[in-house]
Design a protein around this motif. Structure first.
Motif, PDB file in Angstrom:
ATOM      1  N   LEU A   1      73.878  59.030  22.680  1.00 52.87           N
ATOM      2  CA  LEU A   1      74.731  58.198  21.827  1.00 52.87           C
ATOM      3  C   LEU A   1      74.106  57.958  20.463  1.00 52.87           C
ATOM      4  O   LEU A   1      74.823  57.916  19.445  1.00 52.87           O
ATOM      5  N   MET A   2      72.794  57.819  20.405  1.00 51.33           N
ATOM      6  CA  MET A   2      72.144  57.571  19.112  1.00 51.33           C
ATOM      7  C   MET A   2      72.197  58.805  18.218  1.00 51.33           C
ATOM      8  O   MET A   2      72.476  58.703  17.022  1.00 51.33           O
ATOM      9  N   VAL A   3      71.926  59.978  18.783  1.00 54.55           N
ATOM     10  CA  VAL A   3      72.001  61.196  17.981  1.00 54.55           C
ATOM     11  C   VAL A   3      73.441  61.461  17.538  1.00 54.55           C
ATOM     12  O   VAL A   3      73.703  61.798  16.379  1.00 54.55           O
ATOM     13  N   THR A   4      74.386  61.281  18.458  1.00 53.64           N
ATOM     14  CA  THR A   4      75.790  61.533  18.122  1.00 53.64           C
ATOM     15  C   THR A   4      76.307  60.550  17.082  1.00 53.64           C
ATOM     16  O   THR A   4      76.961  60.956  16.105  1.00 53.64           O
ATOM     17  N   GLY A   5      76.021  59.250  17.269  1.00 55.67           N
ATOM     18  CA  GLY A   5      76.564  58.240  16.369  1.00 55.67           C
ATOM     19  C   GLY A   5      75.742  58.027  15.128  1.00 55.67           C
ATOM     20  O   GLY A   5      76.234  58.158  14.001  1.00 55.67           O
ATOM     21  N   LEU A   6      74.459  57.714  15.309  1.00 51.22           N
ATOM     22  CA  LEU A   6      73.624  57.270  14.197  1.00 51.22           C
ATOM     23  C   LEU A   6      73.207  58.407  13.273  1.00 51.22           C
ATOM     24  O   LEU A   6      72.814  58.153  12.134  1.00 51.22           O
TER      25      LEU A   6
ATOM     26  N   ALA B   1      82.352  55.783   9.971  1.00 48.49           N
ATOM     27  CA  ALA B   1      81.163  54.932  10.018  1.00 48.49           C
ATOM     28  C   ALA B   1      81.278  53.900  11.133  1.00 48.49           C
ATOM     29  O   ALA B   1      80.301  53.612  11.836  1.00 48.49           O
ATOM     30  N   LEU B   2      82.474  53.345  11.316  1.00 50.04           N
ATOM     31  CA  LEU B   2      82.677  52.376  12.393  1.00 50.04           C
ATOM     32  C   LEU B   2      82.503  53.039  13.755  1.00 50.04           C
ATOM     33  O   LEU B   2      81.886  52.466  14.669  1.00 50.04           O
ATOM     34  N   GLY B   3      83.034  54.260  13.906  1.00 46.26           N
ATOM     35  CA  GLY B   3      82.842  54.989  15.152  1.00 46.26           C
ATOM     36  C   GLY B   3      81.364  55.251  15.427  1.00 46.26           C
ATOM     37  O   GLY B   3      80.900  55.119  16.563  1.00 46.26           O
ATOM     38  N   ALA B   4      80.622  55.604  14.374  1.00 43.98           N
ATOM     39  CA  ALA B   4      79.183  55.808  14.524  1.00 43.98           C
ATOM     40  C   ALA B   4      78.494  54.519  14.949  1.00 43.98           C
ATOM     41  O   ALA B   4      77.592  54.536  15.802  1.00 43.98           O
ATOM     42  N   PHE B   5      78.942  53.396  14.391  1.00 40.39           N
ATOM     43  CA  PHE B   5      78.332  52.109  14.735  1.00 40.39           C
ATOM     44  C   PHE B   5      78.619  51.729  16.194  1.00 40.39           C
ATOM     45  O   PHE B   5      77.735  51.241  16.902  1.00 40.39           O
TER      46      PHE B   5
ATOM     47  N   TYR C   1      78.214  47.276  -7.082  1.00 44.50           N
ATOM     48  CA  TYR C   1      77.716  47.498  -5.725  1.00 44.50           C
ATOM     49  C   TYR C   1      77.709  48.973  -5.335  1.00 44.50           C
ATOM     50  O   TYR C   1      76.924  49.384  -4.469  1.00 44.50           O
ATOM     51  N   LYS C   2      78.542  49.797  -5.966  1.00 45.66           N
ATOM     52  CA  LYS C   2      78.685  51.194  -5.554  1.00 45.66           C
ATOM     53  C   LYS C   2      77.353  51.951  -5.497  1.00 45.66           C
ATOM     54  O   LYS C   2      77.057  52.587  -4.477  1.00 45.66           O
ATOM     55  N   PRO C   3      76.508  51.937  -6.553  1.00 47.43           N
ATOM     56  CA  PRO C   3      75.232  52.668  -6.439  1.00 47.43           C
ATOM     57  C   PRO C   3      74.317  52.112  -5.357  1.00 47.43           C
ATOM     58  O   PRO C   3      73.551  52.863  -4.747  1.00 47.43           O
ATOM     59  N   ILE C   4      74.397  50.818  -5.105  1.00 43.79           N
ATOM     60  CA  ILE C   4      73.605  50.215  -4.030  1.00 43.79           C
ATOM     61  C   ILE C   4      74.085  50.746  -2.685  1.00 43.79           C
ATOM     62  O   ILE C   4      73.289  51.098  -1.799  1.00 43.79           O
ATOM     63  N   HIS C   5      75.415  50.809  -2.527  1.00 45.07           N
ATOM     64  CA  HIS C   5      76.013  51.324  -1.299  1.00 45.07           C
ATOM     65  C   HIS C   5      75.599  52.778  -1.063  1.00 45.07           C
ATOM     66  O   HIS C   5      75.251  53.163   0.066  1.00 45.07           O
ATOM     67  N   VAL C   6      75.625  53.577  -2.125  1.00 44.42           N
ATOM     68  CA  VAL C   6      75.252  54.986  -2.014  1.00 44.42           C
ATOM     69  C   VAL C   6      73.771  55.124  -1.653  1.00 44.42           C
ATOM     70  O   VAL C   6      73.396  55.925  -0.791  1.00 44.42           O
ATOM     71  N   PHE C   7      72.918  54.338  -2.297  1.00 46.03           N
ATOM     72  CA  PHE C   7      71.482  54.403  -2.032  1.00 46.03           C
ATOM     73  C   PHE C   7      71.179  54.058  -0.575  1.00 46.03           C
ATOM     74  O   PHE C   7      70.453  54.786   0.113  1.00 46.03           O
ATOM     75  N   PHE C   8      71.742  52.958  -0.090  1.00 45.75           N
ATOM     76  CA  PHE C   8      71.451  52.548   1.271  1.00 45.75           C
ATOM     77  C   PHE C   8      72.115  53.477   2.294  1.00 45.75           C
ATOM     78  O   PHE C   8      71.640  53.588   3.434  1.00 45.75           O
ATOM     79  N   GLY C   9      73.191  54.153   1.888  1.00 48.78           N
ATOM     80  CA  GLY C   9      73.781  55.140   2.792  1.00 48.78           C
ATOM     81  C   GLY C   9      72.797  56.252   3.119  1.00 48.78           C
ATOM     82  O   GLY C   9      72.604  56.607   4.286  1.00 48.78           O
TER      83      GLY C   9
ATOM     84  N   GLY D   1      64.263  51.453  15.007  1.00 52.56           N
ATOM     85  CA  GLY D   1      65.640  51.704  15.412  1.00 52.56           C
ATOM     86  C   GLY D   1      66.526  50.487  15.265  1.00 52.56           C
ATOM     87  O   GLY D   1      67.634  50.569  14.725  1.00 52.56           O
ATOM     88  N   LEU D   2      66.047  49.327  15.733  1.00 53.33           N
ATOM     89  CA  LEU D   2      66.861  48.119  15.624  1.00 53.33           C
ATOM     90  C   LEU D   2      67.036  47.709  14.170  1.00 53.33           C
ATOM     91  O   LEU D   2      68.127  47.285  13.760  1.00 53.33           O
ATOM     92  N   GLY D   3      65.983  47.874  13.373  1.00 57.67           N
ATOM     93  CA  GLY D   3      66.100  47.572  11.942  1.00 57.67           C
ATOM     94  C   GLY D   3      67.134  48.452  11.270  1.00 57.67           C
ATOM     95  O   GLY D   3      67.904  47.994  10.412  1.00 57.67           O
ATOM     96  N   THR D   4      67.174  49.730  11.664  1.00 53.83           N
ATOM     97  CA  THR D   4      68.167  50.654  11.108  1.00 53.83           C
ATOM     98  C   THR D   4      69.580  50.227  11.477  1.00 53.83           C
ATOM     99  O   THR D   4      70.494  50.251  10.639  1.00 53.83           O
ATOM    100  N   VAL D   5      69.778  49.825  12.724  1.00 49.91           N
ATOM    101  CA  VAL D   5      71.111  49.399  13.173  1.00 49.91           C
ATOM    102  C   VAL D   5      71.546  48.125  12.449  1.00 49.91           C
ATOM    103  O   VAL D   5      72.716  47.993  12.041  1.00 49.91           O
ATOM    104  N   LEU D   6      70.630  47.182  12.277  1.00 43.09           N
ATOM    105  CA  LEU D   6      70.973  45.951  11.555  1.00 43.09           C
ATOM    106  C   LEU D   6      71.328  46.252  10.102  1.00 43.09           C
ATOM    107  O   LEU D   6      72.288  45.693   9.551  1.00 43.09           O
ATOM    108  N   LEU D   7      70.570  47.153   9.477  1.00 48.93           N
ATOM    109  CA  LEU D   7      70.876  47.544   8.099  1.00 48.93           C
ATOM    110  C   LEU D   7      72.218  48.257   8.028  1.00 48.93           C
ATOM    111  O   LEU D   7      73.012  48.038   7.093  1.00 48.93           O
ATOM    112  N   PHE D   8      72.503  49.087   9.020  1.00 50.17           N
ATOM    113  CA  PHE D   8      73.781  49.789   9.102  1.00 50.17           C
ATOM    114  C   PHE D   8      74.934  48.795   9.209  1.00 50.17           C
ATOM    115  O   PHE D   8      75.967  48.939   8.534  1.00 50.17           O
ATOM    116  N   SER D   9      74.782  47.767  10.031  1.00 49.42           N
ATOM    117  CA  SER D   9      75.853  46.781  10.190  1.00 49.42           C
ATOM    118  C   SER D   9      76.107  46.036   8.889  1.00 49.42           C
ATOM    119  O   SER D   9      77.267  45.791   8.515  1.00 49.42           O
ATOM    120  N   CYS D  10      75.044  45.684   8.178  1.00 52.09           N
ATOM    121  CA  CYS D  10      75.200  45.009   6.874  1.00 52.09           C
ATOM    122  C   CYS D  10      75.871  45.933   5.866  1.00 52.09           C
ATOM    123  O   CYS D  10      76.738  45.508   5.088  1.00 52.09           O
TER     124      CYS D  10
END
Length: 263
Positions: free
Chosen positions: A71-76, A108-112, A173-181, A142-151
């Motif tokens: 699930l992590m490889v498929t989603g994350l 992205a929601l499906g991945a989450f 916010y757009k460049p911030i969104h792209v960077f964190f993506g 891993g948990l830090g990545t998931v929390l950052l993903f949710s934010c």
């Protein structure tokens, strides 16, 4: 020494432009290759867990844990990478942007969702076996990545799909969104690769199957880790390539929220 003429001076830039044009490649064939690589990663992690780790179950045993890497490889990694590349598809460069926003957010929601299920699988396994949670670097990352993903998803939904965010805030916010993506994707890759390595160290301990002897399972899982790493690097490279970026547009359609303020 005579100064070069304008015609001679233009030869260098023309040659440079021609070289860049020759090096440029179409996005769609690259995307097809990337899709095949992503599917290969999913198939390999499923094969690893089925063939060497005993398959899948929901009984709290090690077979419950096997849902975690799949699930992590498929989603994350794979589905998240697909979501990140939506705006690189040339079809998104014209016409209303709203459908592509919805597709990007839905992927992205499906991945989450898959990621949360993957976390639930590993916590269920640890709790049923009496194993402590959150003690390794892999689990912290891993948990830090998931929390950052949710934010990231919540902030993106609020900024780009809801009507109350002003245009200047979206532009800010757009460049911030792209960077964190891109950052989240690389953290996801690092988390998955470290998790594969950790699982191999835990599982291949006895004298005949020691990890250091490189049994078939170790070779297979190490190769899977390399493919995941290559997938992540190629996605980030595609996101950074200027010729594949969606041209900025100031049209009304490019700023259209999911829920329009006007009825």
């Amino acid at each position: 020494m005579a100064a070069p003429s304008d015609e001679e001076g233009a030869v260098g830039p023309r040659c440079h432009h021609r070289s860049l044009t020759m090096l440029d490649m179409p996005f769609l064939p690259f995307c097809a290759f990337l899709g095949a690589l992503g599917l290969l990663c999913v198939a390999m992690v499923g094969t690893w867990c089925q063939h060497w780790r005993g398959g899948f179950s929901l009984d709290g045993s090690s077979r419950t844990f096997n849902w975690h890497p799949v699930l992590m490889v498929t989603g994350l990694v794979v589905l998240y990478g697909a979501a990140a590349l939506v705006y690189r598809i040339p079809n998104t460069w014209s016409g209303p942007k709203l459908p592509w926003k919805v597709l990007h957010g839905s992927l992205a929601l499906g991945a989450f969702v898959l990621t949360v299920l993957g976390l639930a699988a590993v916590f269920c396994f640890h709790n049923s076996q009496g194993t402590p949670n959150m003690y390794s670097l892999h689990s912290w990352m891993g948990l830090g990545t998931v929390l950052l993903f949710s934010c990231q998803w919540a902030a993106g939904f609020g900024a780009f799909l809801l009507p109350w965010a002003p245009t200047w805030l979206r532009a800010l916010y757009k460049p911030i969104h792209v960077f964190f993506g891109s950052t989240i994707l690389m953290l996801s890759v690092a988390s998955c690769v470290s998790g594969i390595n950790e699982k191999l160290f835990f599982s291949l301990k006895n004298g005949t199957m020691a990890y250091k002897l490189l049994p078939a399972e170790a070779v297979f899982a190490n190769t899977l880790g390399l493919f995941i790493l290559i997938f992540g690097v190629l996605v980030v490279a595609a996101l950074a390539r200027p010729s594949w970026k969606r041209p900025d547009s100031d049209s009304l359609n490019s700023r259209q929220p999911l829920l329009s303020a006007e009825r």
